[in-house]
Design a protein around this motif. Structure first.
Motif, PDB file in Angstrom:
ATOM      1  N   GLY A  50       0.819  -1.213   0.000  1.00  0.00           N
ATOM      2  CA  GLY A  50       0.000   0.000   0.000  1.00  0.00           C
ATOM      3  C   GLY A  50       0.848   1.255   0.000  1.00  0.00           C
ATOM      4  O   GLY A  50       0.494   2.260  -0.639  1.00  0.00           O
ATOM      5  N   ALA A  51       1.989   1.205   0.706  1.00  0.00           N
ATOM      6  CA  ALA A  51       2.868   2.370   0.769  1.00  0.00           C
ATOM      7  C   ALA A  51       3.525   2.676  -0.574  1.00  0.00           C
ATOM      8  O   ALA A  51       3.719   3.838  -0.931  1.00  0.00           O
ATOM      9  N   VAL A  52       3.880   1.620  -1.339  1.00  0.00           N
ATOM     10  CA  VAL A  52       4.568   1.846  -2.620  1.00  0.00           C
ATOM     11  C   VAL A  52       3.603   1.934  -3.799  1.00  0.00           C
ATOM     12  O   VAL A  52       4.013   2.272  -4.911  1.00  0.00           O
ATOM     13  N   LEU A  53       2.328   1.637  -3.564  1.00  0.00           N
ATOM     14  CA  LEU A  53       1.365   1.580  -4.661  1.00  0.00           C
ATOM     15  C   LEU A  53       1.276   2.881  -5.466  1.00  0.00           C
ATOM     16  O   LEU A  53       1.291   2.837  -6.709  1.00  0.00           O
ATOM     17  N   PRO A  54       1.187   4.055  -4.806  1.00  0.00           N
ATOM     18  CA  PRO A  54       1.159   5.282  -5.610  1.00  0.00           C
ATOM     19  C   PRO A  54       2.379   5.421  -6.526  1.00  0.00           C
ATOM     20  O   PRO A  54       2.267   5.936  -7.641  1.00  0.00           O
ATOM     21  N   SER A  55       3.534   4.942  -6.053  1.00  0.00           N
ATOM     22  CA  SER A  55       4.746   4.998  -6.885  1.00  0.00           C
ATOM     23  C   SER A  55       4.626   4.060  -8.082  1.00  0.00           C
ATOM     24  O   SER A  55       5.022   4.400  -9.203  1.00  0.00           O
ATOM     25  N   LEU A  56       4.090   2.872  -7.862  1.00  0.00           N
ATOM     26  CA  LEU A  56       3.947   1.907  -8.954  1.00  0.00           C
ATOM     27  C   LEU A  56       2.935   2.371  -9.996  1.00  0.00           C
ATOM     28  O   LEU A  56       3.029   2.003 -11.173  1.00  0.00           O
ATOM     29  N   MET A  57       1.979   3.183  -9.570  1.00  0.00           N
ATOM     30  CA  MET A  57       0.971   3.703 -10.499  1.00  0.00           C
ATOM     31  C   MET A  57       1.442   4.963 -11.210  1.00  0.00           C
ATOM     32  O   MET A  57       0.787   5.428 -12.150  1.00  0.00           O
ATOM     33  N   ASP A  58       2.564   5.495 -10.768  1.00  0.00           N
ATOM     34  CA  ASP A  58       3.116   6.694 -11.398  1.00  0.00           C
ATOM     35  C   ASP A  58       3.642   6.341 -12.794  1.00  0.00           C
ATOM     36  O   ASP A  58       4.338   5.340 -12.963  1.00  0.00           O
ATOM     37  N   PRO A  59       3.337   7.132 -13.797  1.00  0.00           N
ATOM     38  CA  PRO A  59       3.810   6.858 -15.163  1.00  0.00           C
ATOM     39  C   PRO A  59       5.332   6.757 -15.274  1.00  0.00           C
ATOM     40  O   PRO A  59       5.847   6.085 -16.168  1.00  0.00           O
ATOM     41  N   MET A 177       7.236   6.993   4.335  1.00  0.00           N
ATOM     42  CA  MET A 177       7.337   8.441   4.529  1.00  0.00           C
ATOM     43  C   MET A 177       8.794   8.915   4.504  1.00  0.00           C
ATOM     44  O   MET A 177       9.088  10.013   4.032  1.00  0.00           O
ATOM     45  N   LEU A 178       9.706   8.077   5.008  1.00  0.00           N
ATOM     46  CA  LEU A 178      11.104   8.496   5.137  1.00  0.00           C
ATOM     47  C   LEU A 178      11.969   8.171   3.919  1.00  0.00           C
ATOM     48  O   LEU A 178      12.874   8.944   3.570  1.00  0.00           O
ATOM     49  N   PHE A 179      11.690   7.036   3.264  1.00  0.00           N
ATOM     50  CA  PHE A 179      12.663   6.512   2.304  1.00  0.00           C
ATOM     51  C   PHE A 179      12.236   6.487   0.837  1.00  0.00           C
ATOM     52  O   PHE A 179      13.106   6.379  -0.040  1.00  0.00           O
ATOM     53  N   ILE A 180      10.939   6.549   0.545  1.00  0.00           N
ATOM     54  CA  ILE A 180      10.527   6.461  -0.858  1.00  0.00           C
ATOM     55  C   ILE A 180      11.077   7.626  -1.671  1.00  0.00           C
ATOM     56  O   ILE A 180      11.623   7.441  -2.769  1.00  0.00           O
ATOM     57  N   ALA A 181      10.954   8.836  -1.119  1.00  0.00           N
ATOM     58  CA  ALA A 181      11.417  10.019  -1.866  1.00  0.00           C
ATOM     59  C   ALA A 181      12.927   9.976  -2.131  1.00  0.00           C
ATOM     60  O   ALA A 181      13.361  10.158  -3.273  1.00  0.00           O
ATOM     61  N   PRO A 182      13.776   9.708  -1.116  1.00  0.00           N
ATOM     62  CA  PRO A 182      15.224   9.738  -1.394  1.00  0.00           C
ATOM     63  C   PRO A 182      15.782   8.470  -2.033  1.00  0.00           C
ATOM     64  O   PRO A 182      16.752   8.535  -2.796  1.00  0.00           O
ATOM     65  N   PHE A 183      15.186   7.302  -1.736  1.00  0.00           N
ATOM     66  CA  PHE A 183      15.794   6.048  -2.185  1.00  0.00           C
ATOM     67  C   PHE A 183      14.944   5.236  -3.160  1.00  0.00           C
ATOM     68  O   PHE A 183      15.424   4.265  -3.735  1.00  0.00           O
ATOM     69  N   GLY A 184      13.669   5.582  -3.299  1.00  0.00           N
ATOM     70  CA  GLY A 184      12.795   4.837  -4.198  1.00  0.00           C
ATOM     71  C   GLY A 184      12.060   3.707  -3.490  1.00  0.00           C
ATOM     72  O   GLY A 184      12.418   3.294  -2.380  1.00  0.00           O
ATOM     73  N   TRP A 185      11.031   3.181  -4.157  1.00  0.00           N
ATOM     74  CA  TRP A 185      10.169   2.181  -3.529  1.00  0.00           C
ATOM     75  C   TRP A 185      10.872   0.849  -3.291  1.00  0.00           C
ATOM     76  O   TRP A 185      10.522   0.117  -2.365  1.00  0.00           O
ATOM     77  N   ARG A 186      11.879   0.514  -4.092  1.00  0.00           N
ATOM     78  CA  ARG A 186      12.550  -0.787  -3.935  1.00  0.00           C
ATOM     79  C   ARG A 186      13.255  -0.913  -2.586  1.00  0.00           C
ATOM     80  O   ARG A 186      13.388  -2.015  -2.044  1.00  0.00           O
ATOM     81  N   PHE A 187      13.689   0.213  -2.038  1.00  0.00           N
ATOM     82  CA  PHE A 187      14.405   0.193  -0.764  1.00  0.00           C
ATOM     83  C   PHE A 187      13.548  -0.408   0.346  1.00  0.00           C
ATOM     84  O   PHE A 187      14.064  -1.072   1.254  1.00  0.00           O
ATOM     85  N   LEU A 188      12.223  -0.211   0.273  1.00  0.00           N
ATOM     86  CA  LEU A 188      11.340  -0.734   1.308  1.00  0.00           C
ATOM     87  C   LEU A 188      11.318  -2.257   1.317  1.00  0.00           C
ATOM     88  O   LEU A 188      11.175  -2.875   2.375  1.00  0.00           O
ATOM     89  N   PHE A 189      11.498  -2.857   0.147  1.00  0.00           N
ATOM     90  CA  PHE A 189      11.534  -4.314   0.086  1.00  0.00           C
ATOM     91  C   PHE A 189      12.883  -4.857   0.574  1.00  0.00           C
ATOM     92  O   PHE A 189      12.949  -5.949   1.158  1.00  0.00           O
ATOM     93  N   TRP A 190      13.957  -4.106   0.342  1.00  0.00           N
ATOM     94  CA  TRP A 190      15.248  -4.500   0.915  1.00  0.00           C
ATOM     95  C   TRP A 190      15.170  -4.512   2.442  1.00  0.00           C
ATOM     96  O   TRP A 190      15.711  -5.406   3.093  1.00  0.00           O
ATOM     97  N   LEU A 191      14.496  -3.525   2.997  1.00  0.00           N
ATOM     98  CA  LEU A 191      14.325  -3.500   4.449  1.00  0.00           C
ATOM     99  C   LEU A 191      13.565  -4.731   4.939  1.00  0.00           C
ATOM    100  O   LEU A 191      13.807  -5.229   6.045  1.00  0.00           O
TER     101      LEU A 191
END
Length: 442
Positions: A50-59, A177-191
């Motif tokens: 849910g947190a990365v979904l807006p990023s995945l829907m971004d063109p 909130m902390l990491f998507i903007a500077p590191f991208g959505w993939r970083f959340l899965f590494w965590l």
């Protein structure tokens, strides 16, 4: 059903009356903490999509449509359905500990591969397999926690363990909130791969279920384990009605059939609420006009409230009949979700989101504890595994239904209407679960 928890003893076995008044033993705390950590990653995995979904829907990324995003969100949940279907049976057959740790390893590997996915198709495959791991974690962790909890505190201890789910959701929301903007959505899965580090510790210190060892004719191992941890069987006289029978068959026997069907239906409704809201809440609130960070803040509050609400509800369920607690909290959730369709000021919206989190995710903690207490020691892992596995139909349907409604362009309010109706139905259905005459807390 008589209780079957274990408590620490000092010089001699405790009597039943004194056992229930003893403080939590070290082994109870150890088992609860390890199971909490495994459930934490389940919650993280749920909310991270849910947190990365807006990023995945971004063109600029994959540009997923609402329908595609909803379907992709359901792949992991479909995997959970399969994993839960077999996880409870496997943990009753091969042991809670083995199934729990293998499931955790599988989930962590799939988190890593999800971070490396180079297309929506490969990402969907990895998410499905990750769901298999999650499905195996839940019944094993649930059974271990229940079996090592003293009867007096069983609901509360179970709920405390299952707050790991909401804490995982909080961690995913904060990470977004902390990491998507500077590191991208993939970083959340590494965590999401970090929890695999607890596997060596759990292999060494997590004990196997004594009831499983006894039921599988491993009496010597059970005895050694009891001596090692200074455990005494609190209910030596418990009727072993399913000790040598098939646990899967027993939960569909005349004694448990109605309960199993009703619990399964309630889980369908519960998971539709939880997975639908956690998957789409940031996007729905974005559609309602809130910026991205505020939308993720709604997700954070939703899961934070589930933690504290679940603990309160769990404590209440140890004093009041669980079905009454569950009925009330689902009705409260329905009311707050319906009011979310009206755009109040931000403080009121946060409050309504908090009540919704308490009444949906928080209530599920108590529901799971209720299921575990409703069955006996030989079939409770299968019962929670099968009922929650059937409930995954709701988990799969939730993201898809919301995606369809969003793609229709009828307004974000209709999603909240759908969720409110589902919560009302759950509030009513729980009252029809038959009372287990051997369990005074049913």
């Amino acid at each position: 059903m008589k209780n079957n928890a274990y408590v620490a003893v000092e010089n001699q076995p405790s009597k039943r009356g004194s056992a229930e008044t003893k403080p939590l033993s070290k082994i109870t705390i150890l088992v609860t903490v390890i199971c909490w950590l495994t459930i934490f990653i389940e919650g993280y995995d749920l909310v991270v999509y849910g947190a990365v979904l807006p990023s995945l829907m971004d063109p600029s990324e994959w540009g997923l449509s609402a329908t595609q995003a909803g379907a992709m969100g359901s792949y992991a949940l479909l995997g959970m359905f399969v994993g839960s279907s077999v996880g409870g049976v496997l943990s009753d057959k091969f042991g809670r500990k083995l199934v729990l740790l293998l499931s955790l390893v599988l989930l962590s590997i799939m988190m890593m591969l999800s971070a490396l996915a180079n297309s929506p198709e490969s990402f969907a495959v990895f998410r499905f397999i990750a769901g298999l791991g999650i499905g195996g974690i839940v019944p094993a962790a649930s059974a271990l926690t229940t079996e090592y909890s003293p009867a007096k505190y069983r609901s509360l201890v179970y709920v405390l363990m299952y707050t790991g789910f909401a804490f995982g959701g909080v961690a995913a929301a904060v990470s977004g909130m902390l990491f998507i903007a500077p590191f991208g959505w993939r970083f959340l899965f590494w965590l999401g791969t970090i929890p695999v580090l607890i596997v060596p510790f759990a292999m060494k210190y997590l004990p196997e279920s004594i009831k499983f060892l006894q039921a599988s004719n491993q009496q010597s191992k059970a005895q050694k384990l009891m001596e090692k941890h200074q455990l005494a069987e609190e209910a030596a006289g418990e009727e072993e009605v399913a000790g040598k029978s098939n646990s899967l068959v027993s939960i569909f026997s005349k004694k448990y059939l109605t309960s199993t069907l009703l619990f399964s239906f309630i889980y369908i409704l519960a998971f539709l609420l939880i997975y639908g809201m956690n998957t789409w809440l940031p996007k729905i609130m974005q559609q309602a006009g809130y910026p991205m960070k505020s939308s993720l803040a709604f997700l954070l509050i939703f899961n934070l409230a589930a933690i504290f609400g679940g603990i309160i509800a769990g404590a209440a369920a140890d004093r009041i009949r669980p079905k009454k607690v569950i009925c009330f909290t689902y009705f409260l959730a329905a009311l707050s979700i319906a009011l979310l369709s009206i755009k109040f000021n931000i403080v009121i919206m946060y409050l309504l989101i908090a009540v919704a989190g308490f009444g949906t995710t928080g209530t599920t903690f108590v529901l799971a504890s209720y299921v575990m207490k409703h069955y006996n020691s030989q079939n409770r892992a299968t019962a929670i595994g099968i009922s929650s596995a059937i409930g995954r139909f709701g988990a799969v349907a939730g993201p898809i239904l919301v995606g369809i409604i969003l793609s229709m362009g009828v307004g974000f309010q209709f999603n909240f209407y759908l969720f409110a109706i589902i919560a009302v139905i759950a509030s009513v259905v729980i009252l029809f679960v038959p009372t287990n005459q051997s369990n005074q807390q049913s």
